[in-house]
Every structure is written in structure tokens, then in C-alpha cells.
Design a protein around this motif. Structure first.
Motif, PDB file in Angstrom:
ATOM      1  N   GLY A 174      36.599 -36.378 -15.375  1.00 20.78           N
ATOM      2  CA  GLY A 174      36.482 -37.159 -16.597  1.00 20.78           C
ATOM      3  C   GLY A 174      35.025 -37.296 -16.991  1.00 20.78           C
ATOM      4  O   GLY A 174      34.141 -37.319 -16.146  1.00 20.78           O
ATOM      5  N   HIS A 175      34.786 -37.407 -18.284  1.00 18.15           N
ATOM      6  CA  HIS A 175      33.419 -37.508 -18.778  1.00 18.15           C
ATOM      7  C   HIS A 175      33.419 -38.125 -20.169  1.00 18.15           C
ATOM      8  O   HIS A 175      34.467 -38.314 -20.782  1.00 18.15           O
ATOM      9  CB  HIS A 175      32.761 -36.121 -18.815  1.00 18.15           C
ATOM     10  N   PHE A 176      32.243 -38.448 -20.644  1.00 14.76           N
ATOM     11  CA  PHE A 176      32.073 -38.983 -21.987  1.00 14.76           C
ATOM     12  C   PHE A 176      31.520 -37.895 -22.892  1.00 14.76           C
ATOM     13  O   PHE A 176      30.661 -37.128 -22.499  1.00 14.76           O
ATOM     14  CB  PHE A 176      31.097 -40.167 -21.983  1.00 14.76           C
ATOM     15  N   GLU A 177      32.022 -37.860 -24.107  1.00 17.89           N
ATOM     16  CA  GLU A 177      31.508 -36.950 -25.132  1.00 17.89           C
ATOM     17  C   GLU A 177      31.017 -37.806 -26.282  1.00 17.89           C
ATOM     18  O   GLU A 177      31.605 -38.834 -26.601  1.00 17.89           O
ATOM     19  CB  GLU A 177      32.582 -35.982 -25.611  1.00 17.89           C
TER      20      GLU A 177
ATOM     21  N   PHE B  20      20.338 -50.834 -15.301  1.00 18.31           N
ATOM     22  CA  PHE B  20      19.624 -49.607 -15.625  1.00 18.31           C
ATOM     23  C   PHE B  20      20.516 -48.379 -15.722  1.00 18.31           C
ATOM     24  O   PHE B  20      20.033 -47.276 -15.878  1.00 18.31           O
ATOM     25  CB  PHE B  20      18.516 -49.366 -14.596  1.00 18.31           C
ATOM     26  N   HIS B  21      21.824 -48.564 -15.639  1.00 18.37           N
ATOM     27  CA  HIS B  21      22.752 -47.437 -15.737  1.00 18.37           C
ATOM     28  C   HIS B  21      22.834 -46.971 -17.184  1.00 18.37           C
ATOM     29  O   HIS B  21      22.831 -47.764 -18.115  1.00 18.37           O
ATOM     30  CB  HIS B  21      24.134 -47.839 -15.228  1.00 18.37           C
ATOM     31  N   GLU B  22      22.935 -45.681 -17.337  1.00 20.73           N
ATOM     32  CA  GLU B  22      23.050 -45.091 -18.657  1.00 20.73           C
ATOM     33  C   GLU B  22      24.334 -45.577 -19.332  1.00 20.73           C
ATOM     34  O   GLU B  22      25.408 -45.522 -18.759  1.00 20.73           O
ATOM     35  CB  GLU B  22      23.102 -43.571 -18.474  1.00 20.73           C
ATOM     36  N   GLU B  23      24.213 -46.055 -20.556  1.00 18.07           N
ATOM     37  CA  GLU B  23      25.372 -46.574 -21.268  1.00 18.07           C
ATOM     38  C   GLU B  23      26.090 -45.466 -22.026  1.00 18.07           C
ATOM     39  O   GLU B  23      25.472 -44.556 -22.550  1.00 18.07           O
ATOM     40  CB  GLU B  23      24.953 -47.667 -22.247  1.00 18.07           C
ATOM     41  N   ASP B  24      27.408 -45.582 -22.086  1.00 14.63           N
ATOM     42  CA  ASP B  24      28.228 -44.596 -22.788  1.00 14.63           C
ATOM     43  C   ASP B  24      29.006 -45.251 -23.928  1.00 14.63           C
ATOM     44  O   ASP B  24      30.110 -44.835 -24.245  1.00 14.63           O
ATOM     45  CB  ASP B  24      29.199 -43.944 -21.806  1.00 14.63           C
ATOM     46  N   ARG B  25      28.438 -46.250 -24.544  1.00 19.29           N
ATOM     47  CA  ARG B  25      29.158 -46.984 -25.584  1.00 19.29           C
ATOM     48  C   ARG B  25      29.413 -46.156 -26.830  1.00 19.29           C
ATOM     49  O   ARG B  25      30.375 -46.363 -27.534  1.00 19.29           O
ATOM     50  CB  ARG B  25      28.399 -48.242 -25.966  1.00 19.29           C
ATOM     51  N   GLY B  26      28.540 -45.218 -27.114  1.00 23.94           N
ATOM     52  CA  GLY B  26      28.709 -44.431 -28.330  1.00 23.94           C
ATOM     53  C   GLY B  26      29.586 -43.219 -28.122  1.00 23.94           C
ATOM     54  O   GLY B  26      29.800 -42.445 -29.039  1.00 23.94           O
ATOM     55  N   GLY B  27      30.116 -43.040 -26.923  1.00 29.43           N
ATOM     56  CA  GLY B  27      30.894 -41.841 -26.634  1.00 29.43           C
ATOM     57  C   GLY B  27      32.384 -42.109 -26.538  1.00 29.43           C
ATOM     58  O   GLY B  27      32.844 -43.234 -26.589  1.00 29.43           O
ATOM     59  N   VAL B  28      33.114 -41.025 -26.427  1.00 27.49           N
ATOM     60  CA  VAL B  28      34.564 -41.087 -26.258  1.00 27.49           C
ATOM     61  C   VAL B  28      34.879 -40.561 -24.863  1.00 27.49           C
ATOM     62  O   VAL B  28      34.397 -39.496 -24.473  1.00 27.49           O
ATOM     63  CB  VAL B  28      35.272 -40.205 -27.321  1.00 27.49           C
ATOM     64  N   TYR B  29      35.679 -41.314 -24.109  1.00 25.04           N
ATOM     65  CA  TYR B  29      36.022 -40.894 -22.754  1.00 25.04           C
ATOM     66  C   TYR B  29      37.092 -39.807 -22.795  1.00 25.04           C
ATOM     67  O   TYR B  29      38.114 -39.941 -23.466  1.00 25.04           O
ATOM     68  CB  TYR B  29      36.524 -42.070 -21.928  1.00 25.04           C
ATOM     69  N   VAL B  30      36.839 -38.731 -22.082  1.00 29.34           N
ATOM     70  CA  VAL B  30      37.796 -37.639 -21.949  1.00 29.34           C
ATOM     71  C   VAL B  30      38.285 -37.681 -20.500  1.00 29.34           C
ATOM     72  O   VAL B  30      37.498 -37.470 -19.571  1.00 29.34           O
ATOM     73  CB  VAL B  30      37.147 -36.268 -22.256  1.00 29.34           C
TER      74      VAL B  30
END
Length: 91
Positions: free
Chosen positions: A82-85, A59-69
Motif C-alpha cells: 500500500g502507498h499514497f499517491e 517529524f513524520h512525512e505527512e500524506d494528507r494531500g494524497g490518496v491511499y492505494v
């Protein structure tokens, strides 16, 4: 880290708290009690933690469409975690 660890520590405590509360109630009502089932309590705690990890993964939010900063430290010593954009459309 404490935000992820504290709920799991509480889940470990649940079977032990339930058993010792039950034992106290049984002792006050005069019911005979056997020894403490340590293996069952540890197994139940492990099962609860395992289920919570599984639920976190499902149930964790997915970050597949983002770029890791990655994290950065600014010149003044302030840290930006660090975060995803989100990717720009078309890239």
C-alpha cells in the motif's frame, strides 16, 4: 516493522548499558556502589521510547494531500505494498 522496532529497542538498552558501564568503572576504581536502580532504568528507557514516538509523530512525512492505494496481490503472486499517491490538481 523491524525498521521501526530496532531503534526503539536500542533506546531501551541505552540506560541499562550506561548504568552497567558506570558500575563497572566504579567497581574498578574502588568506589562503593549501591543496588541497581531498576525503577529508574526502566523509567529512563520508557521516557526515551516515548520521546522517540513523539518525535516520529512530529517529524513524520505527512500524506494528507494524497490518496491511499491499498496493497494488492498480482496474478503471479507478487505483492504491491500500500502507498499514497498525490491527488491530481483540481480534484
Amino acid at each position: 516493522m523491524l525498521r521501526e522496532l530496532a531503534p526503539r529497542l536500542l533506546l531501551v538498552a541505552v540506560p541499562f548499558a550506561a548504568w552497567f558501564a558506570w558500575r563497572e568503572v566504579a567497581r574498578r576504581t574502588g568506589r562503593p556502589m549501591g543496588g541497581t536502580p531498576w525503577a529508574w532504568l526502566v523509567g529512563a528507557a520508557g521516557l526515551l521510547v516515548g520521546l522517540s514516538l513523539l518525535a516520529s509523530a512530529l517529524f513524520h512525512e505527512e500524506d494528507r494531500g494524497g490518496v491511499y492505494v491499498p496493497a494488492e496481490v498480482e496474478p503471479g503472486g507478487h505483492m504491491i505494498p500500500g502507498h499514497f499517491e498525490q491527488k491530481a490538481p483540481g480534484k
